[in-house]
Write an enzyme that holds these catalytic residues in place. Structure first.
Site, PDB file in Angstrom:
ATOM      1  N   GLU B  40      30.949  42.599  15.905  1.00  0.00           N
ATOM      2  CA  GLU B  40      30.631  42.620  14.471  1.00  0.00           C
ATOM      3  C   GLU B  40      31.365  43.727  13.731  1.00  0.00           C
ATOM      4  OE1 GLU B  40      28.365  42.505  16.833  1.00  0.00           O
ATOM      5  OE2 GLU B  40      27.383  40.567  16.579  1.00  0.00           O
ATOM      6  N   HIS B 110      16.146  36.878  14.525  1.00  0.00           N
ATOM      7  CA  HIS B 110      16.845  35.772  13.877  1.00  0.00           C
ATOM      8  C   HIS B 110      16.211  35.457  12.538  1.00  0.00           C
ATOM      9  CE1 HIS B 110      17.806  35.413  18.146  1.00  0.00           C
ATOM     10  NE2 HIS B 110      18.918  34.833  17.774  1.00  0.00           N
TER      11      HIS B 110
END
Lengths: 249, 306
Positions: B40, B110
Site C-alpha cells: 500500500e 473490512h
C-alpha cells in the site's frame, strides 16, 4: 538556494521549502525528502512515467544506509524490479543512520549491495570517496538502465564527517575512526590526484576557490537583502485552485 | 483474505495515463491496466511519483481499512508536495480510490470508515459519493481535480441494486455539497452510504412527527462546503449529523464545532451526532454498532422536542 536557506521569498521554493525541499524543473530535480525512504516509491513511479512515454531518462534516487531499513525501500525495490523500471537506487553508505551505527542496526551492513539480490536486481559497490570511480560506474550503469535492463542498486561506501545535523555533536563515534575517514576526504584527494596527473595546478585551485567564494558571498548578500514572504504566502500552494486564503481572523 | 490490489492504468486522452479500478472484463493494454503487489505504501508513493510527471494516476486500495500503511505517503508527501516546492511540482493528477464502510459481514478490518483521519490533512481532498450516479460524476471530477483526491466508495452499495441515472447532470464537476430535500425544521447532514439511512429517518420524521427535514449530502469532506450547511442551520435552527465512523473525533465533531460557532444565535437545540460507537468496528455486534434509521430518527425527535 541561499535565499531559500534563509526562508526568503526569492528562494527557489519561495521560502516555503527550506534546506530540505529545493526543487528545479529545469534540472529535473525532484527535490529533497524529509521522511527517510519517502522518496523511494515516488522514484519508481517517476520511472514508470518515463517508461510509459517511451522516454530515455533514468530516475536517480539518493538515500543513506539508514533508509534501507524502511519498509518503503523494499516495496520500491520490488516494484521497480517486477516492472523493470528505469531507476537507479543510489545508497550513500556512510556507516551511520543518525546516531546509530549501521553495524549495529543493519544486518547486511558490510555487503549492502547484495541486498539487491533478493530482488534479482543489478547491484554494484563502489568507493564513494573516489570521484573517478563513481563517475565511471555511473556512466556504465546509466547506459545499462537506459537500454532497458531494469533497475540497479549502487552502494557508494563513504563516511559522514560531521554530525547528522547542526544539533548533533556526534560524540558517539571514536576519534580514530573519524580521523581515518578525514584522511580519505574525496575533495582534497581528487585535488591531489589532478595535481599529480598534471591536469590542474595549485594556482588553478586557488582561482577556483576565490571565484566560488565570491559567488557564495554574493548569494548570501542576495539572500540577506531579499524580502520575507508575505503573510498570505502561508496559504499559497495548499491547493491548486485556492492560491491564497488570506490570513484568518 | 489475500487479494491483490488492482492498479490499473488506462489511457483515454492525450498525455493522460489514467489509473482506474476494474473488476470485470479486461481492458485492452496491460501496460495501462495492471495488478500490483501488496504494497500500500509503495502503491500510493508510486502513484505520487507518476502524478508528479503529469500522468493521471488512480490507485486502488482494496479496502479503506488497508490504506493506513500509506498514511505517511498521504500526509507527508502527497499533501505537501505542492506546498513545499512552491508549485514547482505537485501530484494533483493522483486519485486514490478505496471502498469504505460497513458491508454487513466485514468485521474489524473490512468495514472501517477512515475519512476522519484524512480530513485532517490540508493539501489533499476527500470525496465520498452516496450512490452509483454520484460516484461516476464525482470520480470524474476527482480525477480532473488538480489536487490529490482520496475517493472513498461505500462498499455496501456495490452489492445493492443499480441506480437509475436520473439526470445526466450527475456528471457534474462540482464537488460541493448538495441539498437533497428542502426543509424548515431541522438540517440533517451526512455523506456516503449514510445518506440512504438518513433519507429513511427523514421520511419517518415527516410521516410520524410532521417534521420537515433538510437533508444535505456533504459529498466532499475536505474541504467541506461550510456556506451551504451554515445557511441551512441558520434557517432551521437544528442540526443532526450522522456517520458510521466512531463518535469521538469523528468528522461530525468538525461539522458540529463549526456550525455552533457560526450559527450559535440561531440554534434551538444542541447539535446531535449519531455515529458508530467508540469501539473497533465489531463483528457480531454490527447491527447494534451502526447508526441506523431508528437512532437517526430518535436524534431528529430529540432536537425537535428540545
Amino acid at each position: 538556494m541561499m535565499a531559500e536557506l534563509m526562508g526568503k521569498a526569492t528562494g527557489c521554493s519561495k521560502g516555503k521549502g527550506g534546506s530540505m525541499h529545493m526543487f528545479s524543473s529545469e534540472l529535473n530535480f525532484m527535490g529533497g525528502y524529509a521522511i527517510v525512504g519517502g522518496q523511494m516509491p515516488i522514484a519508481a513511479g517517476i520511472a514508470l512515467a518515463v517508461q510509459y512515454r517511451g522516454g530515455d531518462q533514468v530516475a536517480l534516487c539518493f538515500f543513506g544506509d539508514g533508509a534501507v531499513n524502511e519498509g518503503e525501500f523494499h516495496e520500491a525495490m520490488n516494484l521497480a524490479a517486477i516492472w523493470k523500471l528505469p531507476v537507479i537506487f543510489f545508497c550513500e553508505h556512510n556507516l551511520y543512520g543518525m546516531g546509530a551505527s549501521s553495524q549495529e542496526t543493519l544486518v547486511m551492513w558490510d555487503s549492502l549491495h547484495e541486498m539487491a539480490a533478493a530482488y534479482g536486481m543489478a547491484r554494484y559497490e563502489v568507493d564513494g570517496n573516489d570521484v573517478i570511480a563513481v563517475r565511471s560506474l555511473m556512466q556504465k550503469v546509466n547506459a545499462e538502465v537506459r537500454a532497458g535492463t531494469g533497475p540497479a542498486f549502487i552502494v557508494a561506501k563513504t563516511y559522514r564527517l560531521r554530525g547528522h545535523s547542526v544539533a548533533d555533536p556526534a560524540n558517539y563515534r571514536p576519534d580514530a575512526e573519524v580521523e581515518y575517514w578525514m584522511s580519505r576526504d574525496p575533495i582534497p584527494r581528487f585535488r591531489d590526484w589532478l595535481t599529480e596527473e598534471g591536469i590542474a595546478t595549485v594556482e588553478d585551485f586557488e582561482e577556483i576557490d576565490a571565484s566560488v567564494e565570491e559567488e557564495v558571498v554574493q548569494a548570501a548578500e542576495f539572500g540577506e537583502l531579499s524580502p520575507w514572504p508575505a503573510p498570505e504566502a502561508l496559504y499559497e500552494g495548499v491547493y491548486a485552485d485556492r492560491p491564497t486564503e488570506g490570513i484568518p481572523a | 483474505m489475500y487479494v491483490p490490489h488492482t492498479f490499473i492504468e488506462c489511457k483515454y486522452g492525450p498525455e493522460l495515463v489514467v489509473t482506474c479500478t476494474f473488476r470485470s472484463s479486461p481492458v485492452a493494454g496491460s501496460n495501462r491496466v495492471f495488478n500490483t503487489p501488496l504494497s500500500e505504501q509503495g502503491i500510493v508513493g508510486f502513484g505520487i511519483g507518476l502524478a508528479t510527471q503529469g500522468s493521471t494516476a488512480i490507485a486502488e486500495i482494496q479496502f479503506a481499512d488497508y490504506i493506513h500503511p500509506a498514511f505517511d505517503q498521504v500526509v507527508n508527501e502527497a499533501a505537501k508536495y505542492r506546498y513545499r516546492s512552491a508549485s514547482h511540482y505537485h501530484c494533483g493528477p493522483l486519485t486514490v480510490r478505496a471502498p469504505y464502510g460497513a458491508v454487513g459481514h466485514g468485521g474489524h478490518y473490512h468495514s472501517q470508515s477512515v475519512e476522519g483521519f484524512y480530513a485532517h490533512v490540508p493539501g489533499i481532498k476527500v470525496v465520498i459519493p452516496r450512490g452509483p450516479s454520484q460516484a461516476k460524476g464525482l470520480l470524474l471530477a476527482s480525477i480532473r481535480d488538480q489536487n490529490p483526491v482520496f475517493f472513498f466508495e461505500p462498499k455496501w452499495l456495490y452489492q445493492a441494486a443499480g441506480e437509475r441515472h436520473t439526470q445526466l447532470a450527475s456528471l457534474c464537476t462540482c464537488m460541493q455539497s448538495l441539498s437533497l430535500s428542502a426543509g424548515s425544521d431541522v438540517t440533517v447532514l451526512g455523506y456516503g452510504s449514510q445518506i440512504q439511512i438518513l433519507r429513511q429517518a427523514c421520511e419517518m420524521a415527516q410521516s410520524e412527527l410532521g417534521v420537515s427535514c433538510e437533508l444535505i449530502d456533504l459529498r466532499t469532506i475536505l474541504p467541506w462546503d461550510e456556506d451551504t450547511v451554515i445557511q441551512s442551520v441558520c434557517k432551521t435552527g437544528r442540526l443532526v449529523v450522522s456517520h458510521e465512523a466512531p463518535l469521538t473525533a469523528g468528522f461530525g465533531a468538525e461539522l458540529a464545532a463549526t456550525v455552533q460557532a457560526e450559527c450559535f444565535n440561531h440554534l434551538e437545540a444542541p447539535i446531535q451526532r449519531v455515529c458508530g460507537w467508540d469501539t473497533p468496528f465489531p463483528l457480531i455486534f454490527e447491527p447494534f454498532y451502526i447508526p441506523n434509521k431508528v437512532r437517526c430518527f430518535d436524534a431528529i425527535r430529540t432536537v425537535v422536542d428540545y
